[in-house]
Every structure is written in C-alpha cells, then in structure tokens.
Scaffold this active site. Structure first.
Site, PDB file in Angstrom:
ATOM      1  N   ASP A  64       0.832  -1.197   0.000  1.00 35.35           N
ATOM      2  CA  ASP A  64       0.000   0.000   0.000  1.00 35.35           C
ATOM      3  C   ASP A  64       0.868   1.249   0.000  1.00 35.35           C
ATOM      4  OD1 ASP A  64       0.985  -0.274   2.584  1.00 35.35           O
ATOM      5  OD2 ASP A  64      -0.952  -0.701   3.477  1.00 35.35           O
ATOM      6  N   ASN A 124      -6.862  -2.571  14.315  1.00 34.81           N
ATOM      7  CA  ASN A 124      -8.279  -2.811  13.983  1.00 34.81           C
ATOM      8  C   ASN A 124      -8.454  -4.036  13.081  1.00 34.81           C
ATOM      9  OD1 ASN A 124      -7.344  -1.910  11.541  1.00 34.81           O
ATOM     10  ND2 ASN A 124      -8.708  -0.150  11.371  1.00 34.81           N
ATOM     11  N   HIS A 126      -6.798  -4.608  10.222  1.00 35.68           N
ATOM     12  CA  HIS A 126      -6.548  -4.418   8.784  1.00 35.68           C
ATOM     13  C   HIS A 126      -5.275  -5.149   8.356  1.00 35.68           C
ATOM     14  CE1 HIS A 126      -4.188  -0.339   9.338  1.00 35.68           C
ATOM     15  NE2 HIS A 126      -3.350  -1.348   9.365  1.00 35.68           N
ATOM     16  N   GLU A 131      -9.331  -1.870   5.457  1.00 39.54           N
ATOM     17  CA  GLU A 131      -9.905  -1.561   6.756  1.00 39.54           C
ATOM     18  C   GLU A 131     -11.127  -2.447   7.013  1.00 39.54           C
ATOM     19  OE1 GLU A 131      -8.025   0.130   8.549  1.00 39.54           O
ATOM     20  OE2 GLU A 131      -7.791   2.226   8.007  1.00 39.54           O
TER      21      GLU A 131
END
Ligand code: PGA
Length: 223
Positions: A64, A124, A126, A131
């Site tokens: 990413d 979280n 990811h 996400e």
C-alpha cells in the site's frame, strides 16, 4: 493461541522471517515478493540488509501507499528506499508500488503468482490498508483510512491532521492469491486482534481473518 508462533524477542521473530525470505531467494533467485511498511518489518529489513543476499532478479510489490507526494519523508516509497531498497542490490525499476492506475498494478501481480507475501496487522485487524468492512473480493483500489488507523499512524507525523486520509492498497483477494503468506505482529497492543483474527469468525469486519482461508500462511508474534 492457535496457529500463531510466539517469539520471546523481536530480534528472534525478525531473524526467523528473514530466514524464510533467504530460503525463498536461494530456491528461486527470480522470486516475487509482496512487502509491508510500518514499524513491524523494520527488524526484518535490517536483518536482510546484513545478509547481503542477491536481489538482482527479484521483483517486489508493496502492499500500500498513502496518497501523498512519494518523495515525502513519511511516504512508503521513501520508507522502502531508506530501510531496504537503497541498501540491497535490487533494481529500482523492479520495486513496484500501487498507484492510481490500479488495473495495471493488478495485471502485474496476476501475471505470475507472488511467491511470498509478508504482512503486518493493524490494531483494527486491517491487512495492508484493507480496513474493517473491506470486501473479501477486493482488489487494488483507493481507500479512506479509518480514524483508528489515522490515530495509530500519527506517531510518524507531527499531528494526526498531517496523516494522509486516503491510500491505495492491494485488495484482500489480491493478497490471498500469493502462494505463501507470513504475518508478523509485534507488541501487546496486537495480541487481542491477532487472537480474534486467527481464532474467531472469518468475517469482513476483521479483514485479517480471511487468512484462515489460505492454505499456506504462518503467523508470528512477540510482545
Ligand atoms: P505497524 O503497522 O507495523 O506500524 O504496527 C502495521 C499495520 O498497520 O499493518
């Protein structure tokens, strides 16, 4: 915890994953890797630099990037140059990053399957910047970062307002097409989400849980 190899130190974890990368490189000098950024792989990259391996035929694909100037000090392009690419004998033109031409990035990845994908995990759940709520069928695309991720990553910026709000990430389906996946997690703040992702329900609300469906994945943790 099921399916997770625990290490007593970060150095041991980093060396273990470096051994896996080294074995892959020795087995096939034209290997294709998917690589992460963030604090977790720093030890791995340091270890790999010290080993002086032959990267001259390797292709890498980063997971990413933030949508920001690639030459910014906190861009993932800069991170990779500073921590790995400028210190090994890889050709810069063989180091690929997602850009707005997401189709072409997918085409490159689809051409020949990636041998080894190395991942971190966000607090979280990811993986890359997929996400919670990301489709398991997702591919490379532009995404909005969650408040949690902006907060987590604000440590690298002067303030949370300076963290880019959007990114381009490989999708979950893209990642799952890798032949082999190694997930690294470092720090007690990752323990709970790692447990949920590896032992809980496979659900799009916990993106990393998709890894339970991959038949060649290893997960490494140290606190
Ligand atoms: P970290 O990030 O390595 O900086 O903890 C991991 C991630 O968000 O995937």
């Amino acid at each position: 915890m099921n399916k997770v190899t625990m290490f007593s130190t970060y150095e041991k974890l980093s060396k273990y994953v470096a051994n896996i990368v080294e074995e892959q490189l020795k087995e096939n000098r034209i290997s294709r890797f998917i690589l992460p950024t963030g604090s977790t792989p720093l030890g791995l990259y340091k270890e790999l630099v010290n080993r002086e391996l032959d990267w001259s035929a390797v292709m890498t694909y980063n997971l990413d990037v933030y949508i920001m100037n690639p030459s910014h000090s906190q861009s993932y392009q800069t991170f990779m140059k500073e921590n790995l690419f400028d210190k090994i004998n890889i050709y810069p033109s063989n180091c690929k990053f997602p850009d707005r031409n997401v189709q072409s990035y997918e085409q490159r990845l689809k051409g020949i399957p990636v041998d080894l994908c190395i991942l971190g995990i966000g607090t979280n759940g990811h993986i890359a910047f997929n996400e919670p709520g990301s489709s398991f069928k997702s591919r490379t695309r532009v995404v909005d970062l969650t408040e949690q991720t902006l907060q987590d990553n604000s440590k690298y910026f002067d303030s949370v307002e300076d963290v880019p709000k959007q990114a381009i990430t490989m999708g979950l389906r893209t990642i799952m097409e890798s032949k082999k996946i190694e997930l690294m997690a470092n720090g007690v703040n990752k323990l709970n989400i790692l447990n949920v992702a590896m032992n809980g329900e496979v659900t799009e609300s916990v993106p990393a849980s998709i890894l339970q469906n991959h038949d060649n994945v290893e997960v490494f943790y140290c606190d």
